[in-house]
Design a protein around this motif. Structure first.
Motif, mmCIF file in Angstrom:
data_model
loop_
_atom_site.group_PDB
_atom_site.id
_atom_site.type_symbol
_atom_site.label_atom_id
_atom_site.label_comp_id
_atom_site.label_asym_id
_atom_site.label_seq_id
_atom_site.Cartn_x
_atom_site.Cartn_y
_atom_site.Cartn_z
ATOM 1 N N ASP A 1 0.837 -1.199 0.000
ATOM 2 C CA ASP A 1 0.000 0.000 0.000
ATOM 3 C C ASP A 1 0.869 1.244 0.000
ATOM 4 O OD1 ASP A 1 -2.587 1.440 0.308
ATOM 5 O OD2 ASP A 1 -1.576 2.113 2.133
ATOM 6 N N VAL B 1 -6.795 -0.523 2.214
ATOM 7 C CA VAL B 1 -6.122 -1.305 3.259
ATOM 8 C C VAL B 1 -7.101 -2.134 4.087
ATOM 9 C CG1 VAL B 1 -4.755 -1.150 5.384
ATOM 10 C CG2 VAL B 1 -4.073 0.159 3.369
ATOM 11 N N ILE C 1 -8.085 -5.199 2.103
ATOM 12 C CA ILE C 1 -6.995 -6.177 2.032
ATOM 13 C C ILE C 1 -6.847 -6.905 3.365
ATOM 14 C CG2 ILE C 1 -4.504 -6.480 1.724
ATOM 15 C CD1 ILE C 1 -4.596 -4.042 -0.167
ATOM 16 N N LYS C 2 -6.961 -6.181 4.462
ATOM 17 C CA LYS C 2 -6.818 -6.792 5.787
ATOM 18 C C LYS C 2 -7.912 -7.814 6.059
ATOM 19 C CE LYS C 2 -4.240 -3.160 8.195
ATOM 20 N NZ LYS C 2 -4.241 -2.175 9.305
ATOM 21 N N LEU D 1 0.612 -8.022 3.493
ATOM 22 C CA LEU D 1 0.435 -6.587 3.300
ATOM 23 C C LEU D 1 1.627 -5.813 3.844
ATOM 24 C CD1 LEU D 1 -1.318 -4.065 2.611
ATOM 25 C CD2 LEU D 1 -2.324 -4.285 4.910
ATOM 26 N N GLU E 1 2.557 -1.805 4.433
ATOM 27 C CA GLU E 1 1.986 -0.454 4.439
ATOM 28 C C GLU E 1 3.088 0.586 4.546
ATOM 29 O OE1 GLU E 1 -1.619 0.436 6.780
ATOM 30 O OE2 GLU E 1 -1.482 -1.650 7.462
#
Length: 321
Positions: free
Chosen positions: A42, A50, A53-54, A65, A67
């Motif tokens: 991200d 986000v 996706i989480k 992921l 970030e």
């Protein structure tokens, strides 16, 4: 077959289509013989990319992921994803499904044939304006004329790379990386697979004209010194032209001093500013390297932990690269 394939997907404000991308990729990997990991990077998204996706990550161990602390740029996001990837081979693709997953098995087949880098060659580009298609075509051909590397035409970042190619790529530490140029520069045995680039499933392009221009400048100033040679030519041409033309006007006595002087001055100043701009682009890259700031900062990672009898053992690499 126990090979691990990493798929790296840079993400920036893809809320409108990211769930479709996740579902499509999970459906794809379920049908494959190889093991897969999906690494979403991200790049400072401000929407709900986000959280989406989480939610998927909590239900599937294949999803990971990374970030960023803020937006660092598409090419930096790709670089970070490559740094975190563990696969025997790594595929880079956009998160908008313009790069179809169905092409990946063709890339893997070429990889098994002994090729260390397999890039996607666009035969058709849907959903893009005539202007963007034209400028992209001109960029690749201009870049090929100027650069010291033979970058293949009509290729983006959609490609598969063998682990040893990725390892070599990670040794490069340019602050503004032009990834597709770097991949060409490192060499290795390379080939292509042809594919039909699809229209975005949702959302807007993350490469408007301003970013396309920056990407083009990063690519050219990373792999070509010819613009600097053009500066020398531009410096000589207006001076020589002015001297000869002024001599002609004086000899013929057919001139208006004010108009001729202003014309020559403006022409010379225009070329001078262009030359300074080109020099500034190179000096800017030198300044970035000298500052030696990290290329990106990771605020959080998820999904890289090892799961053992319900105990989560964190094993992610919090790399500030």
């Amino acid at each position: 077959m126990n090979q691990l394939i990493s798929i790296v997907l840079p993400v920036f404000n893809e809320e409108a289509g990211i769930q479709v991308t996740i579902d499509t990729l999970l459906n794809y990997i379920e049908q494959q013989e190889e093991r897969y990991e999906l690494i979403f990077v991200d790049d400072g998204s401000k929407d709900k990319s986000v959280p989406i996706i989480k939610r998927a990550l909590a239900q599937n161990n294949s999803i990971k992921l990374v970030e960023f602390s803020r937006n660092f740029g598409h090419q930096i996001a790709i670089t970070a994803g490559l740094n975190y990837a563990k696969g025997d081979a790594v595929v880079v693709m956009d998160a908008d499904l313009q790069d179809p997953p169905e092409v990946i098995p063709q890339m893997i087949e070429k990889w098994h044939e002994g090729y260390e880098i397999v890039y996607g060659k666009r035969m058709q580009r849907d959903g893009e304006t005539i202007f963007k298609k034209f400028t992209a075509k001109m960029f690749y051909r201009t870049f090929r004329k100027l650069a010291t590397i033979d970058m293949p035409l009509d290729t983006g970042d959609f490609r598969l790379m063998d682990r040893k190619a990725v390892n070599q790529l990670m040794k490069l530490h340019e602050k503004d990386p032009f990834v597709r140029g770097q991949v060409t520069w490192i060499g290795f045995k390379q080939t292509s697979v042809k594919y039909h680039r699809q229209e975005r499933i949702a959302g807007e392009t993350k490469y408007p004209l301003s970013k396309m221009i920056k990407l083009a400048l990063d690519g050219i100033t990373s792999f070509s010194m010819k613009p600097l040679q053009f500066v020398n030519i531009f410096s000589v041409v207006p001076l020589a032209s002015s001297v000869f033309y002024l001599g002609y006007l004086i000899a013929s006595r057919n001139y208006n001093a004010a108009s001729v002087g202003v014309t020559i001055l403006l022409f010379s100043l225009g070329l001078l500013m262009l030359s300074i701009g080109i020099l500034g682009s190179y000096l800017g890259r030198v300044l970035d390297q000298v500052n030696d700031r990290p290329r990106y900062i990771v605020s959080k990672t998820e999904g890289f932990e090892e799961r053992n009898n319900g105990i989560h053992k964190f094993n992610a690499r919090q790399i500030n690269n």
